[in-house]
Design a protein around this motif. Structure first.
Motif, mmCIF file in Angstrom:
data_model
loop_
_atom_site.group_PDB
_atom_site.id
_atom_site.type_symbol
_atom_site.label_atom_id
_atom_site.label_comp_id
_atom_site.label_asym_id
_atom_site.label_seq_id
_atom_site.Cartn_x
_atom_site.Cartn_y
_atom_site.Cartn_z
ATOM 1 N N UNK A 124 0.823 -1.202 0.000
ATOM 2 C CA UNK A 124 0.000 0.000 0.000
ATOM 3 C C UNK A 124 0.866 1.264 0.000
ATOM 4 N N UNK A 125 1.917 1.278 0.805
ATOM 5 C CA UNK A 125 2.818 2.430 0.849
ATOM 6 C C UNK A 125 3.604 2.564 -0.452
ATOM 7 N N UNK A 126 4.077 1.447 -0.976
ATOM 8 C CA UNK A 126 4.785 1.481 -2.260
ATOM 9 C C UNK A 126 3.864 2.022 -3.345
ATOM 10 N N UNK A 127 2.635 1.554 -3.370
ATOM 11 C CA UNK A 127 1.661 2.031 -4.357
ATOM 12 C C UNK A 127 1.387 3.523 -4.225
ATOM 13 N N UNK A 128 1.254 3.999 -2.989
ATOM 14 C CA UNK A 128 1.011 5.428 -2.769
ATOM 15 C C UNK A 128 2.201 6.260 -3.251
ATOM 16 N N UNK A 129 3.411 5.804 -2.961
ATOM 17 C CA UNK A 129 4.601 6.533 -3.423
ATOM 18 C C UNK A 129 4.716 6.487 -4.948
ATOM 19 N N UNK A 130 4.430 5.332 -5.546
ATOM 20 C CA UNK A 130 4.451 5.234 -7.004
ATOM 21 C C UNK A 130 3.425 6.180 -7.629
ATOM 22 N N UNK A 131 2.249 6.245 -7.041
ATOM 23 C CA UNK A 131 1.202 7.141 -7.537
ATOM 24 C C UNK A 131 1.632 8.600 -7.409
ATOM 25 N N UNK A 132 2.196 8.969 -6.267
ATOM 26 C CA UNK A 132 2.654 10.342 -6.060
ATOM 27 C C UNK A 132 3.723 10.729 -7.078
ATOM 28 N N UNK A 133 4.767 9.899 -7.210
ATOM 29 C CA UNK A 133 5.865 10.246 -8.111
ATOM 30 C C UNK A 133 5.446 10.199 -9.579
ATOM 31 N N UNK A 134 4.512 9.321 -9.926
ATOM 32 C CA UNK A 134 3.991 9.312 -11.296
ATOM 33 C C UNK A 134 3.266 10.625 -11.577
ATOM 34 N N UNK A 135 2.415 11.051 -10.653
ATOM 35 C CA UNK A 135 1.727 12.324 -10.802
ATOM 36 C C UNK A 135 2.699 13.488 -10.873
ATOM 37 N N UNK A 136 3.729 13.445 -10.040
ATOM 38 C CA UNK A 136 4.722 14.513 -10.034
ATOM 39 C C UNK A 136 5.472 14.572 -11.365
ATOM 40 N N UNK A 137 5.847 13.410 -11.889
ATOM 41 C CA UNK A 137 6.553 13.356 -13.173
ATOM 42 C C UNK A 137 5.672 13.931 -14.284
ATOM 43 N N UNK A 138 4.420 13.531 -14.325
ATOM 44 C CA UNK A 138 3.519 14.017 -15.377
ATOM 45 C C UNK A 138 3.290 15.520 -15.254
ATOM 46 N N UNK A 139 3.043 16.000 -14.054
ATOM 47 C CA UNK A 139 2.790 17.428 -13.844
ATOM 48 C C UNK A 139 4.030 18.262 -14.157
ATOM 49 N N UNK A 140 5.181 17.829 -13.697
ATOM 50 C CA UNK A 140 6.409 18.568 -13.949
ATOM 51 C C UNK A 140 6.771 18.530 -15.432
ATOM 52 N N UNK A 141 6.548 17.395 -16.066
ATOM 53 C CA UNK A 141 6.807 17.301 -17.497
ATOM 54 C C UNK A 141 5.950 18.265 -18.293
ATOM 55 N N UNK A 142 4.692 18.390 -17.919
ATOM 56 C CA UNK A 142 3.791 19.333 -18.591
ATOM 57 C C UNK A 142 4.257 20.766 -18.349
ATOM 58 N N UNK A 143 4.722 21.044 -17.153
ATOM 59 C CA UNK A 143 5.193 22.404 -16.840
ATOM 60 C C UNK A 143 6.460 22.767 -17.604
ATOM 61 N N UNK A 144 7.207 21.782 -18.048
ATOM 62 C CA UNK A 144 8.425 22.053 -18.807
ATOM 63 C C UNK A 144 8.147 22.335 -20.279
ATOM 64 N N UNK A 145 6.960 21.975 -20.749
ATOM 65 C CA UNK A 145 6.600 22.237 -22.144
ATOM 66 C C UNK A 145 6.366 23.737 -22.282
ATOM 67 N N UNK A 146 7.026 24.373 -23.246
ATOM 68 C CA UNK A 146 6.841 25.819 -23.410
ATOM 69 C C UNK A 146 5.386 26.164 -23.717
ATOM 70 N N UNK A 147 4.916 27.216 -23.109
ATOM 71 C CA UNK A 147 3.548 27.676 -23.320
ATOM 72 C C UNK A 147 3.566 28.679 -24.475
ATOM 73 N N UNK A 148 2.645 28.507 -25.422
ATOM 74 C CA UNK A 148 2.541 29.440 -26.536
ATOM 75 C C UNK A 148 1.334 30.336 -26.262
#
Length: 194
Positions: A124-148
């Motif tokens: 359960x803890x591993x799953x929660x951490x995997x979910x958190x870091x997956x969300x963080x990776x996706x959100x941060x990746x989107x923030x790195x895309x230049x905004x037009x």
């Protein structure tokens, strides 16, 4: 963490390069930038050391306790710093994940020596951490895309860091985000075997 050699060396290289860049960011003229970079350098080098393939180096059992103490202290520091800004909560979660992995490695001597294939963490803890870091990776990746902008020109998100020619390359917010993104991806790779 101590899995096959090729992915292990890739993780070591990624985390060590990230840690080295964070050390360079500590030369910033912005105090908050220096503090954050110091914690991230510790995380990068700690993750690099944890990812060294077991075929090359199997640390003694007490090392995992030392990891737990060091990253526990880093977590307490991040918790204290979170009073001034919630972005420190990510550092708290990262330090907590490092403590969790160190405890899992200490509790699983067979896996720590490269012989175990089963899970040694709490699912359960591993799953929660995997979910958190997956969300963080996706959100941060989107923030790195230049905004037009609607008028067709690129815009960058506002930042409290210096801008313009006076700003050093270590003070660029997109590079700091890329650094955090790299460590979050590495954290996902290290959590998966648990």
């Amino acid at each position: 963490m101590h899995g096959p050699a090729s992915p292990g060396w890739l993780l070591v290289a990624l985390c060590a390069a990230t840690g080295a860049y964070c050390l360079l960011r500590m030369r910033s003229g912005v105090e908050e930038q220096r503090r954050a970079a110091g914690g991230e350098a510790l995380m990068g080098f700690g993750m690099a050391a944890m990812a060294v393939p077991a075929a090359v180096f199997t640390p003694p059992g007490w090392v995992w306790s030392a990891y737990a103490v060091v990253f526990g202290a880093a977590g307490l520091r991040a918790l204290w710093a979170a009073r001034s800004g919630r972005h420190h909560l990510h550092h708290l979660v990262g330090a907590g994940a490092m403590v969790y992995m160190a405890v899992a490695m200490a509790g699983s001597p067979a896996q720590a020596h490269g012989h175990g294939h089963g899970a040694s963490g709490v699912p359960l803890l591993t799953g929660a951490l995997l979910l958190y870091f997956t969300g963080y990776v996706l959100l941060t990746g989107v923030r790195l895309i230049p905004v037009v902008a609607a008028v067709g020109g690129p815009s960058s998100p506002p930042s409290s860091l210096p801008a313009g020619p006076a700003a050093g390359w270590g003070d660029r917010p997109e590079l700091a985000r890329a650094c955090r993104l790299s460590m979050a991806i590495a954290m996902l790779a290290m959590l998966l075997p648990l």
